[in-house]
Design an enzyme around this catalytic site. Sequence first.
Site, short mmCIF file in Angstrom:
data_model
loop_
_atom_site.label_atom_id
_atom_site.label_comp_id
_atom_site.label_asym_id
_atom_site.label_seq_id
_atom_site.Cartn_x
_atom_site.Cartn_y
_atom_site.Cartn_z
CB ILE A 175 -0.99 -0.06 1.42
CG1 ILE A 175 -1.93 -1.11 1.07
CG2 ILE A 175 -1.58 1.44 1.33
CD1 ILE A 175 -2.58 -1.41 2.36
CG HIS A 176 4.95 3.02 2.23
ND1 HIS A 176 4.93 4.18 2.94
CD2 HIS A 176 6.43 2.90 2.23
CE1 HIS A 176 6.03 4.87 3.07
NE2 HIS A 176 6.88 4.09 2.69
CG LEU A 177 6.23 0.33 -4.06
CD1 LEU A 177 7.48 1.18 -3.70
CD2 LEU A 177 6.51 -1.26 -4.45
#
Lengths: 218, 297
Positions: A175-177
């Site tokens: 999700i972060h990436l």
Amino acid sequence: MSNADPTPEASYRVTRYTTAARLNHLVTAGSLVLLAVSGMALFHPSLFFLTGLFGGGAMAREIHPWIGVVLFFGFFGLFFRFWRANLPERGDGEWLRNGGAVLGGHEEKLTEIGRYNAGQKLVFWSMSLLIVVLIVSGLTIWDEYFAAWTSIPTKRIAVLVHAVAAIVAICVWIIHLYAAIWVRGTMDAMTKGSVTGGWAWRHHRRWLRETIGGKSAG
Amino acid sequence: MALTSADLIRRSASSVPPPAAKLPEVAKLIDVSKCIGCKACQSACIEWNDLKPTVGENVGSYQNPHDLSPDTWTLMRFTEWDNPKSGDLEWLIRKDGCMHCSDPGCLKACPAPGAIVQYSNGIVDFVHENCIGCGYCVKGCPFDIPRISKVDEKAYKCTLCSDRVSNGQGPACAKACPTQAIVFGTKEEMKKHADKRIADLKSRGFAEAGLYDPAGVGGTHVMYVLHHADRPEIYAGLPKNPAISAVVELWKGATKYAGLAVVGLAAAAGFVHHIVNGANRVTREDEANAAKLKEKA
Ligand code: HEM
Ligand code: SF4
């Protein structure tokens, strides 16, 4: 997203991260990826071939916990750099309730956002928690050095907890990436340490006001 | 005839085609009531397998070494037990070692393809060139058997002398036992032999004598005749109803599938979102607004 020009010229750039913070992030991100790859190789037989990247199964098994030690110190550094900026505040609830608008790319409908939005804060706090869980459960199953510290029933629970926490951490990382890829211009924060004025205006307007109003970047 | 890959019925972290012909199941039967605790089996195991355990320390027990180790694959465990019914002090001696389970927890837990194998005759063997030393077998085993060597970081345990058995010999321990407390043959034969021993023990007042071939692990290929089969735990903690731990089943079962699925879904969600919504780009207006803000400041 009305105008066609994909990358308008930057009006000016705003510093978002110091070089030290970027290096700290690089070490932490690198060790997390290596941990995910070496760990997943042991997690599922279909991924065992990934141990080849580390010089075989025994090497992957040996090196994984040591990379964990690097991750620990790396994350420790990031945590103390950024925890204050990730404390919950007023607008967070509104941001979360309007997840649909955010995902649709219509942040302009929401109250102006500070240095981090609620999604980024969630990534920060869930990673903090997961890494603590991974370290504690990881040490419990690090039999090469700590086999005598805990009983076999404890280790069984620890290895299950470690595997589940790793899966969740990998999802948070995805999700972060993805967020960094989707929201164009975000990668600059890590690769260059600065973002364009337009990026800051669009995504973190309150932070921009505060920054050009004289407050320093972290 | 040597055991070959054609005789495998299970292989860790991988699959094997079902064998064309199955070997008869073998078993080692250990009659604790006939054991005199001489440790000839322990010595024979060291001798045959070329193990070199270090000389131990005496801590006031016949049990030596104190535990199984990477170079002690079988160990006589001594227990002094007060029989509450008879008031007798009984000296219980049990030869501990791998049970060669039909449903081996070690193999289930192993992440390294082919590091643990099971032959159709029931023998569970560790294949050291494939072992990565992670210690998962230790967590999988319901009997606390595998040990990881500090020398080469690989797992070791009793092989049921697979090298001897495949050449038509019985295990070294059975060969060495002076009282034939350890016998070896097909599992069928051994069960019949056990029946006779149990009938004999019952006729001599051991009403609870019985066979230890626990169903929770699908039966074992090392079985005990116990004179107190109703309470196996008095024999140095032999588990009463051994089975692969539910935690291990969950870890090696649902978690594996759900784990891969969840990671795959997270990645797929990203792709779909990007295709549907496109990139979230900074616009000219954003840059212009930022510039205006700076002028005012
Ligand atoms: C932070 C300190 C960490 C330590 C000390 C640690 C330690 C360990 C150990 C000892 C093992 C068993 C295999 C081996 O001996 O190499 C293991 C397995 C594993 N680790 Fe870690 N680890 C850590 C962090 C992580 C992280 C951050 C991830 C993923 C993002 C991860 C993912 C995994 C996975 C997926 C497995 C395999 C679990 C299974 O077989 O089901 N670990 N870890
Ligand atoms: S007793 Fe333990 S090591 Fe032996 S086959 Fe059963 S699970 Fe594997």
